[in-house]
Enzyme design. Sequence first.
Site, PDB file in Angstrom:
ATOM      1  N   GLU A 133       0.885  -1.183   0.000  1.00 60.21           N
ATOM      2  CA  GLU A 133       0.000   0.000   0.000  1.00 60.21           C
ATOM      3  C   GLU A 133       0.908   1.215   0.000  1.00 60.21           C
ATOM      4  OE1 GLU A 133      -3.020  -0.063  -0.506  1.00 60.21           O
ATOM      5  OE2 GLU A 133      -3.608  -2.109  -0.036  1.00 60.21           O
ATOM      6  N   CYS A 174      -1.733   9.278   2.796  1.00 59.95           N
ATOM      7  CA  CYS A 174      -1.498   8.767   1.434  1.00 59.95           C
ATOM      8  C   CYS A 174      -2.596   9.209   0.474  1.00 59.95           C
ATOM      9  CB  CYS A 174      -1.421   7.245   1.464  1.00 59.95           C
ATOM     10  SG  CYS A 174      -2.845   6.470   2.242  1.00 59.95           S
TER      11      CYS A 174
HETATM   12  P1  NAD Z   1       8.670   4.992   4.029  1.00 55.06           P
HETATM   13  O1  NAD Z   1       8.465   4.105   2.854  1.00 55.06           O
HETATM   14  O2  NAD Z   1       9.932   5.744   4.108  1.00 55.06           O
HETATM   15  O3  NAD Z   1       8.550   4.152   5.398  1.00 55.06           O
HETATM   16  C1  NAD Z   1       7.465   3.300   5.660  1.00 55.06           C
HETATM   17  C2  NAD Z   1       7.953   2.112   6.489  1.00 55.06           C
HETATM   18  O4  NAD Z   1       8.843   1.330   5.699  1.00 55.06           O
HETATM   19  C3  NAD Z   1       8.745   2.508   7.725  1.00 55.06           C
HETATM   20  O5  NAD Z   1       8.480   1.577   8.742  1.00 55.06           O
HETATM   21  C4  NAD Z   1      10.183   2.406   7.255  1.00 55.06           C
HETATM   22  O6  NAD Z   1      11.091   2.210   8.307  1.00 55.06           O
HETATM   23  C5  NAD Z   1      10.112   1.205   6.333  1.00 55.06           C
HETATM   24  N1  NAD Z   1      11.084   1.166   5.249  1.00 55.06           N
HETATM   25  C6  NAD Z   1      11.633   2.217   4.600  1.00 55.06           C
HETATM   26  N2  NAD Z   1      12.440   1.777   3.611  1.00 55.06           N
HETATM   27  C7  NAD Z   1      12.375   0.423   3.639  1.00 55.06           C
HETATM   28  C8  NAD Z   1      12.984  -0.602   2.868  1.00 55.06           C
HETATM   29  N3  NAD Z   1      13.812  -0.320   1.864  1.00 55.06           N
HETATM   30  N4  NAD Z   1      12.689  -1.897   3.155  1.00 55.06           N
HETATM   31  C9  NAD Z   1      11.844  -2.203   4.163  1.00 55.06           C
HETATM   32  N5  NAD Z   1      11.263  -1.267   4.941  1.00 55.06           N
HETATM   33  C10 NAD Z   1      11.512   0.030   4.681  1.00 55.06           C
HETATM   34  O7  NAD Z   1       7.405   5.927   4.060  1.00 55.06           O
HETATM   35  P2  NAD Z   1       7.234   7.346   4.759  1.00 55.06           P
HETATM   36  O8  NAD Z   1       7.751   8.369   3.820  1.00 55.06           O
HETATM   37  O9  NAD Z   1       7.722   7.352   6.116  1.00 55.06           O
HETATM   38  O10 NAD Z   1       5.630   7.373   4.787  1.00 55.06           O
HETATM   39  C11 NAD Z   1       4.921   8.094   3.919  1.00 55.06           C
HETATM   40  C12 NAD Z   1       4.604   7.307   2.651  1.00 55.06           C
HETATM   41  O11 NAD Z   1       3.725   6.233   2.965  1.00 55.06           O
HETATM   42  C13 NAD Z   1       3.872   8.179   1.661  1.00 55.06           C
HETATM   43  O12 NAD Z   1       4.360   7.925   0.370  1.00 55.06           O
HETATM   44  C14 NAD Z   1       2.433   7.720   1.803  1.00 55.06           C
HETATM   45  O13 NAD Z   1       1.635   7.978   0.684  1.00 55.06           O
HETATM   46  C15 NAD Z   1       2.595   6.257   2.086  1.00 55.06           C
HETATM   47  N6  NAD Z   1       1.398   5.712   2.766  1.00 55.06           N
HETATM   48  C16 NAD Z   1       0.572   4.866   2.081  1.00 55.06           C
HETATM   49  C17 NAD Z   1      -0.600   4.389   2.671  1.00 55.06           C
HETATM   50  C18 NAD Z   1      -1.557   3.464   1.913  1.00 55.06           C
HETATM   51  O14 NAD Z   1      -2.398   2.817   2.542  1.00 55.06           O
HETATM   52  N7  NAD Z   1      -1.476   3.399   0.599  1.00 55.06           N
HETATM   53  C19 NAD Z   1      -0.920   4.771   3.979  1.00 55.06           C
HETATM   54  C20 NAD Z   1      -0.047   5.638   4.654  1.00 55.06           C
HETATM   55  C21 NAD Z   1       1.121   6.090   4.036  1.00 55.06           C
END
Ligand code: NAD
Length: 476
Positions: free
Chosen positions: A243, A277
């Site tokens: 997601e 998001c």
């Molecule tokens: P992010 O991808 O940087 O981090 C999200 C999670 O993934 C964190 O726990 C982080 O530590 C982990 N992570 C980061 N890189 C990783 C990797 N390479 N491998 C495994 N885990 C990893 O996201 P963010 O910038 O902190 O959050 C915002 C983003 O999340 C925005 O793009 C937003 O649109 C998206 N989001 C999507 C939804 C949905 O349901 N579609 C909901 C909320 C947020």
Amino acid sequence: MPLLDPAHRPTLHGGGATAVEPATGEPLASFTLAAPADVESAAAEAAAAQRSWARTPYTERAAVLRRAGDLITEHAAELSEWIIREAGSVPGKAEFEIRTAAEECYEAAALAHHPLGQVLPSAAPRLSYATRVPAGVVGVIAPFNVPLVLAMRSVAPALALGNAVVLKPDPRTAVCGGHAVAAVFAAAGLPEGLLHVLPGGAEAGQALVGDRHVRVISFTGSTNAGRDVGALAARHLKRAHLELGGNSAFLVLEDADLDAAMSAAAWASFFHQGQICMSSGRHLVHASLYEEYIERLAAKADSLAVGDPYREDVQLGPVIDRGQRDRVHGLVEASTAAGARLAAGGSHRELFYRPTVLADVDDRSPAYAEEVFGPVAPVRKFHTTDEAVALANDTAYGLALGVVTRDTARALELAERIPTGLLHINDQTVNDEPVAPMGGLAASGTGAHFGGTANLDAFTETRWTTVRATPAGYPL
Ligand code: NAD
């Protein structure tokens, strides 16, 4: 007794880290960061505990989930305070998280007694049926923005369906998105070893995806990280539910009632400082309403109070950290440099970013073309329905679409031409209910869904079984 009392603390693994209040920069608590080796031992323990949990009667699993929902409600004040202070949420957003997280538990409790499969026709004289079986260990990777709900929407159904879970919350919301989840389930009587909470960064996330005990990954986060997670999961031949990000369009047609539409327009981009998001990153407004829309949205933005949501009465709190603030500001400045008009906001004090309205944006405005994840409403005009459809489609993402019009049949027809996972007519794009299938298309996700019965597909595997009265005969 508080839920997060040391007596209820889950085992947290690894080295030292601090939970910080973004509004003040004050440390709130210390916790431990997980290293890849911690992931490995937690996943192994989870796999061992899962076998007996899968055999536990569904009534008992459901009871744990119901108690978890009750505990969230009973401890709402304590949990809200963490969501407000650690995630920078206004109290209304914290209330939404508490209510929704409790509902996630109650809905999950109902999944535990959901029919398990189908009796199938068979050409042979045998009983043939398909049943759902737990996937095993589910790895949940969650983001900072709606920490309790986005963890709980996977943790609760995965547990209810007989899985064990290793949850890796974002370290910036390790308590309200991780520690709190562990405390709720410990107090609800979840047997030992079934839920492990390991706050950590990308390295811990990658270890979780690659771990041999973890069969399914539920990832919520950015599209970039989602690509890495998807690629690694594919290499390990495991299912990954992704997601991801969005840049959703909010379409205002020429017959829209602007008096009624402006509060939705503001919510679409400013709720939780735009760190959602589904936030509307592209307001597409018919030319006949365009100037009035900008004027009204800018006035609304200017009227909103931004500040410390724990100590002041405000509509917007801080963004999560400096990196996020600088990214938002960079996108706004690059957009004005490329010709966009700043109608409101565009400034900040510490992590408090003013709600911002950008007019006259086009493809050269990065705040319009990219996901901002900040309180920014870029507005662009269109003249014809075809142009509106073309603009709405001109994105790599496919998460949510809002359409405002007095003609709902026309909105449905128009939306047929815009691929999107979520469609809201006469509403804005930020909507979530635990019973609804939540998921995006294209760069917003793999088209997998969470919510309601979609969780059955996400957190179980299907087994085909046949039974004959006597051994089958073959021409050999
Ligand atoms: P992010 O991808 O940087 O981090 C999200 C999670 O993934 C964190 O726990 C982080 O530590 C982990 N992570 C980061 N890189 C990783 C990797 N390479 N491998 C495994 N885990 C990893 O996201 P963010 O910038 O902190 O959050 C915002 C983003 O999340 C925005 O793009 C937003 O649109 C998206 N989001 C999507 C939804 C949905 O349901 N579609 C909901 C909320 C947020």
